[in-house]
Structure formats: C-alpha cells, structure tokens
Design a protein around this motif. Structure first.
Motif, PDB file in Angstrom:
ATOM      1  N   THR A  96       0.839  -1.206   0.000  1.00 43.37           N
ATOM      2  CA  THR A  96       0.000   0.000   0.000  1.00 43.37           C
ATOM      3  C   THR A  96       0.873   1.255   0.000  1.00 43.37           C
ATOM      4  O   THR A  96       0.602   2.215  -0.728  1.00 43.37           O
ATOM      5  CB  THR A  96      -0.923   0.008   1.232  1.00 43.37           C
ATOM      6  N   LEU A  97       1.929   1.215   0.805  1.00 41.23           N
ATOM      7  CA  LEU A  97       2.867   2.354   0.840  1.00 41.23           C
ATOM      8  C   LEU A  97       3.459   2.591  -0.553  1.00 41.23           C
ATOM      9  O   LEU A  97       3.446   3.716  -1.073  1.00 41.23           O
ATOM     10  CB  LEU A  97       3.979   2.070   1.861  1.00 41.23           C
ATOM     11  N   VAL A  98       3.955   1.504  -1.159  1.00 47.13           N
ATOM     12  CA  VAL A  98       4.582   1.626  -2.486  1.00 47.13           C
ATOM     13  C   VAL A  98       3.561   2.117  -3.512  1.00 47.13           C
ATOM     14  O   VAL A  98       3.836   3.029  -4.301  1.00 47.13           O
ATOM     15  CB  VAL A  98       5.179   0.263  -2.923  1.00 47.13           C
ATOM     16  N   ARG A 100       0.855   3.844  -3.095  1.00 50.73           N
ATOM     17  CA  ARG A 100       0.468   5.244  -2.907  1.00 50.73           C
ATOM     18  C   ARG A 100       1.591   6.178  -3.326  1.00 50.73           C
ATOM     19  O   ARG A 100       1.333   7.256  -3.865  1.00 50.73           O
ATOM     20  CB  ARG A 100       0.066   5.485  -1.463  1.00 50.73           C
ATOM     21  N   LEU A 101       2.843   5.757  -3.060  1.00 54.70           N
ATOM     22  CA  LEU A 101       3.967   6.580  -3.526  1.00 54.70           C
ATOM     23  C   LEU A 101       3.961   6.664  -5.050  1.00 54.70           C
ATOM     24  O   LEU A 101       4.411   7.632  -5.631  1.00 54.70           O
ATOM     25  CB  LEU A 101       5.298   5.998  -3.040  1.00 54.70           C
ATOM     26  N   ARG A 102       3.455   5.602  -5.684  1.00 55.77           N
ATOM     27  CA  ARG A 102       3.391   5.587  -7.154  1.00 55.77           C
ATOM     28  C   ARG A 102       2.037   6.092  -7.662  1.00 55.77           C
ATOM     29  O   ARG A 102       1.733   5.936  -8.839  1.00 55.77           O
ATOM     30  CB  ARG A 102       3.677   4.184  -7.671  1.00 55.77           C
ATOM     31  N   ARG A 103       1.232   6.618  -6.758  1.00 57.88           N
ATOM     32  CA  ARG A 103      -0.032   7.288  -7.090  1.00 57.88           C
ATOM     33  C   ARG A 103      -1.030   6.380  -7.807  1.00 57.88           C
ATOM     34  O   ARG A 103      -1.686   6.797  -8.771  1.00 57.88           O
ATOM     35  CB  ARG A 103       0.225   8.519  -7.954  1.00 57.88           C
TER      36      ARG A 103
END
Lengths: 254, 563
Positions: A96-98, A100-103
């Motif tokens: 989820t972190l990755v 969201r960082l990748r939008r």
C-alpha cells in the motif's frame, strides 16, 4: 526503448563503470552477466535512478533520467538483489505504501494488492509482519511491488535468489509473458542457466566494460563455444581447481 | 587452553544485556556515552548531597531520638528507592535478553550443547548483570547511608540500623529486578508466539516510561517523613516504602503491615521468575515452536487503500510513521522516554500544587493549581515535539529506503514532509493539549476554550519553527548522533524551554485575565506559523530530501586577508 549511452561511474578515483552503452527494446529480455565487482550493480543502480552516472546518460521511451527523473522513474519497476524492505510492516501495508507513492488510485491499488498476494501465495501471510518472512517470501513481495504500477521496464537484480522451485517457475513464466506483451526486462544475474533459458540477448561485463554483447542463441549448448566457457575466458577468471585444492588442504591440515 | 562452552555462552549472554537490542553499533556507542554522561551528572549531584547530609545529620545527632528517627525513615526510603529505580530501569532496558529466546533456540539448540548449559549460562549472565547492578547502586549510595548513621545514641545504635538497612535495601533491589524478570517471563510463556515481540515492545516502553515518570517521585521520598509518621495510605502503593517498612519492622520501630507487603512482593516476584525459568527450561522447544495464534486480520480504516484521498502520499507516509512508532522499540522508546520526562515534570508540578487536595475539595478552593494548569501544557509541548522530530529522524532499516529514492518527486517530498509535520503536531501538540484540557475545564470552566485555542496556536508555531528546514522523509535518512556541540545545544535547549514555557504561560494568563488580548496574540502567532508553513512547502518542492545525514557545515573562515 531503454538507451544507455557511455555510462561511466567513478568512486573517489576508482573507475567502476567505463563508457558502457547498450539498448533494450520492447519485448526483449536482456541478461546482464559479470563477475563480482565488474560493475553490474552500479549499472543497475544507475538504470533505476538510485545513482547518477559520472558521465553518460540513460533514458526510457525518450525520457532522460537526468532531465526528467520523475517521468523516467515512473516507468520502471525494480526488484533488488537483497530483499531490502521495511520488515516491520505487513506485506499488505508495504504494498500500500509503495502503491500510494506511485499514485495508484485507491480501489485499483486494493484490488491489485489483494490479487497479487493471492497469486504469489502470500495471501495467508498478508497481515503478518514481514520480520518473520523467509527470503523467498520477501522476494515475492518485492516482485509484487515492482509490478504494481505496470511498468514499461522491469529491472531485476538476481530475482531468483531465495525463490523455491515453484515460485521460480512461475516467475519465469511471468517474465516471458511480460516480454511477449511488450515490456522490457533487464535481468542482472550470475546464473548462466537462467540467461540461456530466459533471455534473448546477453551483455557480459568485465572490469566495468562491456566485454560481450550477443544473442543468446549464438552460443553453443556446451564446450568452448558455450556461454559459460566464453564468460570465463573473456572475464579472465582464475583456474578454480588449484583454489579448491588449497581450501580443502586448509581444512584438513592440523 | 579452550574456553568451556558455558563460559563462552555466559560471556555472550552477559554482553547481550548491554546490547539493548535496538541500536546500531554507532548508536550503542552514543547511548553508552550518554549513560556515562548521566552517571557523571549523578555523581556530581551525589557530591552535593553528601554536603547536605553532613550538615543535616551533624545537627540530628544532637537532636532527640524521635526527630532523628523521623528524618532517617524518610532518607532511608529514598536510599532504598533510588537503587530500586536504577536496577529496575537497567533490567527493563535489558528486557530482550532476560530469557533464552527463539534466536537462542534456533542457533544454540543445533549446536552440540546441553539445554542445561544454555539455561545455566543465561541464568549466570542474568545473576551477574543484576548482581553487579545491585551492588553498584548500593555502593554509589553508601557514603550517604553512612552519614545517616550519625545518630543521637552513638555507635552502638548504628550497627542494628546498618544491618536492617542492608537487608531491606538488598531485598528491595532484588525485588525491583525480579519483578521485571517475572513480568517478562509471563510474557514469554503466556503471550501467543506471533504477539510476543509486539507485547514485549509495548511493555518495555511502558515500563521505561513509567520509570522515567516515577523518578521525581523517588526523589521526593526524602521528604516523606510526615507520611510515615501519619501512616499515609499511599505508602501501601509504593514499593520503596514497603521495604523501608521492613527496615522499621526489623528495628522494632514500626507495624508489620508494610514489611508484610515487602516480603509478599519479594516472594511473589521470586516465585514467578523462578517458575518462568523452570517452565521454559522444561518446555523450551514447545514454547519456542508453539503455533502462531490465528486471529482475524485487523484492517484499520485509516490504512485501507480503498479510501480515496486528495493527498495519498501524505496519508501513506503518515501511516508508515504511525506503524513504525507503534512497532519499533527504538522509535517508540525515544518518544516514550522523553514524553515520560515531560510527564514527570507535569506530575511533579501537580504534586507540588497539591492536585489531590484540589480534586478532593472542589474546583474553586485551590489557587496553586491554577498556575500549574496554565504552565504544564507548554513544557509538555516543548519536550514532546523535539522528541517526535528526533524519533522521525532516526532511520528504520536504511537499506530499504530505495523505495523512496526511486519515487522521489516534488509532490512526494512535499506530502511526505507534510506527513512528518502532521505527526509531530498530533503527538507533540494535540496529545498534551487533549490530556490537560479536561483538568483545565474542571478548574476554569468555559475559559478552557481560550486556553486550548492559545495552546494549539502556540504549539503550531513551535512545530513550524522546529520543522522549518526539515528535509527528511520519516525514518529514511542516516543519523549521526551527537553531531552538535553539546554545551551549545544544552544552552539553546534550556533557553528555548524557559522562553517557550515562561512566555507561553504568561501570555495565556494575560488572555484569561483580559480575553481581549487573545486575538491580539493569536493573529500574529498564526500568521507567523502560516508563513513558515508556506516557506517549508516552497523549500520542500525545490530541494531534494536528505537520505544521508551531514555533519554541521565547515567552519567559515574569517578571510581577513581578503581585500
């Protein structure tokens, strides 16, 4: 297309990479071979945007890493050699972190995470902290993270280390499918067998320079013309028999 | 000559006690230096106390026996309580190494070693560690204790005092260590395997937090003579006073109530600690390999990816920060220890101003609490905000930060740093204000709204000042401890503390007296905070985040030879 032109990297006077150039076309899997210290990891780090070259340039689909680092990085998925990830997170939290960082939009992200974890046989462990994960499980999480945003270029640094036979076979099939669907795959490894089975082209690096760039089917299956023998010859590897003897004598003598 | 395996193992386990389990080599060195510094400060305070005790007991040796007994009872309670605190803190810090764990099981059980050797070595290391601690703490306070023996009845009366104190004090320190060991034993044996680490982290942080908070209370034991003579009810709830009760009972001077609690407490702690070791010894494999508890997966609403948000990266980084603070011993420890220090200040202020009497007697009877409730939010904020900044700046598995490096862009930076600021604001300002607001409402009624508004704006300004040059995505940058010039940092810290707490509480007092002043103060403060926030936003977009900590910039030459 991935275009690397004259990549050079110096570390405090030490030349790690010396004018390395190569291309990678859509649908191609290129094997990147070289002994330890030959500059493989330096190349990979430059290609994924973790390092800036001392000279030269790299671009994907016309986007130059130095001029448009954001656009460039968006098109790349990366599986590092060592499973470096935040192990205090669960697989689901990490992805989820990755994502969201990748939008990636919320609902798409949730669907992809759930499906990828299921397909990579991590569903049962999705809510467990990755501290307890084996190397293979962590590697599968990294594969999921690299593919999550559907990149054009997938950079793999020893992706099979730690994967069991079934996961390895699945991953091989997946890489073939991705290549067939037009993705570019840059595959850095020590394993000749994987290069022979998977790659259409191979680049051999020695002392920071490209020593061989050739189609894989141009090599013989065995003998002096094989990929392995050619690799040993061009990278000037030592004769291993005396070394093995010395090691044996060290452990057997008082 | 070869070392015996048990000796090698004992040495290994003993060294592991000082590893603290959460620091890198550089961090551990820095932590040891910090402990040595704290010990030096303690020594300095100790010398000061020797002077005080000399004067005090020289006078008491000429006073009546009743006066002496009252004074010595309180001082001995302090001299028993302080070593207890030291022992409990050190054993709590070494909590990860008190019992053979899964790593020991997996690594050592496959070696040609007997289980007795492993457990014997662990126990020997634990006894050595706690024995050294107990003796060290007792030895450090020995000069003070010897001075308390100057009594009106002369040397003959000093011997029973010394014996009773030695027994009580050693028993008290043993109790402090054993209680922590027992608690960890219960966690190892009873908590499901997949939760052991999490529970141990939370318990350890709580213990350390409580111990830090209790230090001012331990220091106040020296003034508890009145409580002992009146047999105050709180004596039954504080372990150091149990053991002082034991000393009194051994001397035939007190009732057996407190002594009974001391004996029961010690016996219980010893029994649980020994039983935990024995059970773990007998069922080592079963305990270490017991199946993980299956539980329904928890899905926090705020973490759920389905929740669409305008700032997904801010949400992701904020969640990353929360989870890390919840699960990492080191990061949680920084916040808990410094937060507990602030809590200790708060508690001390409340006790000085008689919080209990105020709560018991009603809201309008105690003016002293007024000043305390005006002042307390400010020290809490100025200690917890930098603690949070520090915790977010300490890396969490630095090699994993490549994921942030490969997704770096202006908006990611802006939102990631925004998430850090938001986290500091929530914990460093929101939490203290929320904690104190109910008490303020009890005392000030609707005026508490003015107080909360003022505190929130002052806290916002503090956070913006603190984070104005912040360039770090939480937990992703290397950290060089102690890179500043310590005396300068100390002076700066003390000055900031005095300025913020003094000015903050004075302006707030003024606002309460004349509410007209509130907008007059809040408007420029909020404007300044907003300007700093906008400047931070511009700064974040234009500069790259830091992934490698830097030493302070080089000395600027004066260039006197330049025309």
């Amino acid at each position: 297309m991935l275009e690397a032109r004259g990549l050079t990297k110096r570390y405090k006077g030490l030349l790690a990479l010396d004018r390395v150039s190569f291309d990678l076309h859509p649908g191609e899997i290129v094997g990147y071979l070289g002994p330890n210290g030959s500059g493989k990891s330096t190349t990979v780090n430059i290609v994924v945007g973790l390092l800036e070259p001392s000279a030269g340039s790299v671009s994907v689909g016309g986007l130059n890493a130095a001029e448009d680092p954001v656009g460039y990085k968006k098109r790349i998925g990366y599986v590092p050699e060592e499973p470096y990830l935040y192990t205090h997170l669960t697989a689901s939290e990490y992805l989820t972190l990755v994502g969201r960082l990748r939008r990636i939009p919320g609902r798409t992200l949730e669907h992809r995470i759930s499906t990828l974890l299921q397909l990579l046989q991590l569903q049962d462990a999705r809510y467990k902290s990755m501290t307890a994960f084996s190397k293979g499980m962590r590697q599968r999480v990294l594969v999921a993270a690299a593919l999550l945003h559907n990149p054009d270029l997938i950079v793999l640094d020893e992706p099979f280390s730690g994967l069991d036979v079934n996961a390895g076979l699945l991953f091989r099939a997946l890489l073939r499918l991705l290549a067939d669907e037009g993705r570019m795959i840059f595959f850095s490894t020590h394993r000749f067998d994987m290069v022979e089975k998977l790659c259409s082209r191979v680049i051999v690096l020695s002392s920071g320079r490209v020593a061989i760039e050739s189609r894989v089917d141009a090599f013989d299956k065995a003998g002096p013309g094989s990929l392995e023998e050619t690799f040993v010859r061009v990278t000037q590897q030592a004769d291993y028999q005396p070394l093995a003897r010395q090691i044996f004598e060290t452990i057997t003598q008082g | 000559m070869h070392d015996q395996p048990w000796r090698v193992l004992t040495r290994h386990f003993f060294n592991a006690m000082f590893d603290f389990g959460f620091l890198s080599d550089a961090g551990a060195e820095s932590f040891k230096r910090m402990l040595m510094g704290a010990a030096a400060v303690g020594l300095g305070i100790g010398f000061g106390m020797v002077r005080v005790y000399i004067t005090k007991y020289a006078n008491l040796s000429n006073a009546s026996i009743d006066v002496y007994t009252r004074a010595v009872t309180a001082d001995h309670a302090f001299l028993i309580g302080l070593p207890m605190w030291i022992v409990a803190s050190a054993v709590a810090l070494a909590g990860h190494a008190l019992f053979p764990d899964e790593t020991d099981f997996r690594i050592l059980m496959k070696e040609p070693l007997r289980r007795t050797t492993i457990f014997g070595a662990k126990l020997a290391a634990l006894l050595l560690f706690s024995g050294l601690l107990v003796l060290g703490a007792q030895a450090a306070l020995l000069p003070l204790f010897l001075l308390t023996l100057m009594n009106p009845e002369g040397f003959s009366a000093a011997v029973p005092y010394a014996l009773a104190f030695a027994v009580s004090s050693l028993a008290a320190s043993a109790f402090a260590g054993l209680a922590i060991v027992a608690l960890h034993g219960v966690i190892v044996l009873c908590v499901p395997r997949n939760l052991t680490t999490k529970v141990a982290i939370v318990v350890r942080s709580l213990l350390i937090g409580l111990l830090v908070m209790s230090l001012p209370l331990v220091l106040r034991l020296g003034g508890s003579s009145g409580a002992f003579s009146q047999n105050a009810p709180w004596l039954r709830w504080t372990p150091p006073t149990w053991f002082e009760g034991l000393e009194r009972w051994l001397l035939g001077q007190g009732r057996s109530g407190l002594a009974f609690e001391a004996v029961i407490g010690l016996a219980l702690a010893l029994a649980v600690a020994v039983a935990s070791y024995a059970i773990l010894y007998r069922h080592f494999d079963r305990v270490m390999l017991r199946p993980m508890a299956s539980h329904a997966p928890r899905r926090w609403r705020w973490w759920a990816p389905a929740r669409e948000t305008a700032r997904p990266i801010r949400v992701a980084v904020r969640n990353f920060a929360w989870i890390t603070l919840r699960r990492s011993v080191l990061h949680q420890g920084i916040v808990v220890v410094l937060g507990a220090a602030a809590g200790g200040l708060m508690l001390n202020s409340f006790i000085n101003n008689d919080l209990v009497t105020w709560l018991r007697d009603g809201t309008d009877s105690h003016g002293a609490m007024l000043g305390s409730l005006l002042w307390v939010p400010f020290p809490l904020m100025i200690i917890v905000c930098p603690a949070m900044r520090l915790a977010l700046g300490v890396p969490m598995d630095l090699r994993a930060n490549w994921i942030f490096r490969t997704t770096d862009e202006g908006n990611v930076r802006l939102q990631a740093i925004g998430a850090a600021v938001q986290t500091v604001m929530l914990v460093g300002v929101g939490l203290p204000v929320a904690l104190i607001a109910p008490l303020q409402w009890l005392m000030f009624g609707p005026y508490a709204i003015i107080m909360v508004a003022f505190e929130l704006v002052a806290g916002w300004l503090l956070v913006e000042l603190l984070m104005s040059n912040y360039r770090v995505i939480p937990f992703t940058c290397s950290y060089i401890p102690g890179k500043g010039f310590v005396p300068q940092m100390f002076v700066k810290g003390v000055f900031s503390f005095l300025l913020f707490t003094g000015l903050g509480s004075s302006l707030l007092r003024l606002c309460l007296r004349e509410p007209f002043f509130l907008p007059l103060f809040l408007t420029p403060m909020a404007a300044a905070a907003l300007m700093l926030q906008m400047r931070r936003g511009r700064h974040a977009r234009l500069t790259t985040p830091m992934f490698e900590d830097e030493m302070p910039s080089e000395v600027n030459p004066l260039r006197l030879n330049v025309d």
